[in-house]
Design a protein around this motif. Structure first.
Motif, PDB file in Angstrom:
ATOM      1  N   THR A  38       0.896  -1.074  -0.098  1.00  0.00           N
ATOM      2  CA  THR A  38      -0.241   0.184   0.201  1.00  0.00           C
ATOM      3  C   THR A  38       0.910   1.262   0.156  1.00  0.00           C
ATOM      4  O   THR A  38       0.656   2.414  -0.740  1.00  0.00           O
ATOM      5  N   THR A  84      -5.948   2.437   0.620  1.00  0.00           N
ATOM      6  CA  THR A  84      -5.154   1.521   1.579  1.00  0.00           C
ATOM      7  C   THR A  84      -5.920   0.287   1.569  1.00  0.00           C
ATOM      8  O   THR A  84      -5.200  -0.976   1.619  1.00  0.00           O
ATOM      9  N   MET A  87      -5.837  -2.303  -1.356  1.00  0.00           N
ATOM     10  CA  MET A  87      -4.520  -2.998  -1.583  1.00  0.00           C
ATOM     11  C   MET A  87      -4.250  -4.062  -0.620  1.00  0.00           C
ATOM     12  O   MET A  87      -3.919  -5.231  -0.774  1.00  0.00           O
ATOM     13  N   SER A 197      -2.358   8.380   2.670  1.00  0.00           N
ATOM     14  CA  SER A 197      -2.138   6.974   2.815  1.00  0.00           C
ATOM     15  C   SER A 197      -0.677   6.434   2.903  1.00  0.00           C
ATOM     16  O   SER A 197      -0.183   5.659   3.510  1.00  0.00           O
ATOM     17  N   THR A 201       0.773   4.930   6.369  1.00  0.00           N
ATOM     18  CA  THR A 201       1.250   3.267   6.096  1.00  0.00           C
ATOM     19  C   THR A 201       2.894   3.119   6.244  1.00  0.00           C
ATOM     20  O   THR A 201       3.098   2.157   6.332  1.00  0.00           O
TER      21      THR A 201
END
Length: 296
Positions: A38, A84, A87, A197, A201
């Motif tokens: 991601t 997010t 994926m 995102s 992440t």
């Protein structure tokens, strides 16, 4: 070049084809997984949008972003959830499961609009919701049996459901802003979503395990599978009617399952094909009947 209706149709079909390569490309990864997948896709989407946005919004970009207010940030947050969750879901369950679950977006949107905006739902929409629910049960029932890897399927499904849920909130906020006379510019919202995102992440993606080949494939996803088709879809939506956009977007499900089947050997189970077909049929019938009613 003026965007005619025929050209808008072709652009939207191209966008769905580009979106649909995510599953087959993800299945070619060697070492990257989970949040790292991601992160890299969102990072490369951010880089691509940083280049595309000044070209598409040459004048008054900063002013439009500043004047958008909180709806732009909510839209960006929704995009980040979609980027997010999509994926992550692909790493937990099959491509077919993820794509069919994501296709529930229009029905989620109808329910959220009913609650948040007071929109009345036509009987055909309630029927479509019931049929789609039956299709989902048909798909996932056999997969959730103990001993069939049901826990992974359930986790992947719950994560995938975050995509249509976030999309429905995004649409509802956009409708409320439009009603108040302030339209959200979706292209900066996509860039903001990629930024958010990437930020949340990154800590979860460390330490990186991706090979150079993995990074190249994820760059392909970030630029070709996400940034470019999002821009194409936004442009097409200015010309096409909402039912046309919804129906053409369903091509992603067909293209994505076919590519994963042919390119990665991921053959969907018979119950997935049957239940998924029921979901798609319910969505298509709902959009076509609604289009006919509005035309009448």
């Amino acid at each position: 070049m003026p965007l005619t209706h025929a050209r808008a149709l072709l652009l939207m079909v191209l966008a769905t084809l580009l979106w649909s390569i995510a599953g087959v490309v993800t299945r070619q990864l060697q070492a990257a997984g989970g949040f790292e997948v991601t992160f890299w896709r969102s990072f490369f989407t951010l880089a691509a949008m940083a280049v595309l946005l000044p070209l598409l919004r040459r004048r008054g970009l900063a002013g439009r972003v500043r004047g958008a207010g909180w709806p732009l940030w909510v839209a960006g947050l929704c995009w980040s959830v979609m980027f997010t969750a999509f994926m992550l879901a692909l790493t937990l369950t099959s491509v077919a499961n993820v794509l069919v679950t994501m296709a529930l977006g229009p029905l989620f949107t109808a329910l959220v609009a009913r609650v948040a905006l007071g929109h009345r739902l036509a009987p055909r929409t309630w029927l479509a919701i019931v049929l789609a629910g039956a299709g989902i049960a048909w798909m996932y029932g056999p997969q959730l049996r103990l001993g069939d890897g049901g826990s992974g399927v359930l986790a992947g499904t719950l994560v995938a459901l975050c995509v249509p849920a976030a999309a429905s909130v995004n649409w509802t906020v956009a409708q409320r802003s439009h009603a108040a006379g302030h339209d959200i510019d979706l292209v900066p919202a996509v860039l903001l979503g990629a930024l958010l995102s990437s930020l949340y992440t990154l800590p979860l993606a460390l330490p990186f395990a991706a090979t150079p080949r993995d990074i190249a494939l994820l760059a392909l996803l970030g630029v070709v599978q996400l940034a470019i088709p999002c821009v194409l879809a936004v442009r097409s939506a200015r010309v096409l009617a909402a039912p046309e956009v919804s129906l053409l977007a369903l091509l992603e499900v067909i293209f994505g399952i076919a590519l994963a089947w042919l390119g990665a050997g991921e053959q969907p189970a018979p119950e997935v094909l049957a239940g998924g077909s029921l979901v798609i049929l319910a969505l298509v019938a709902n959009e076509l009947l609604g289009w006919r009613a509005r035309a009448g």
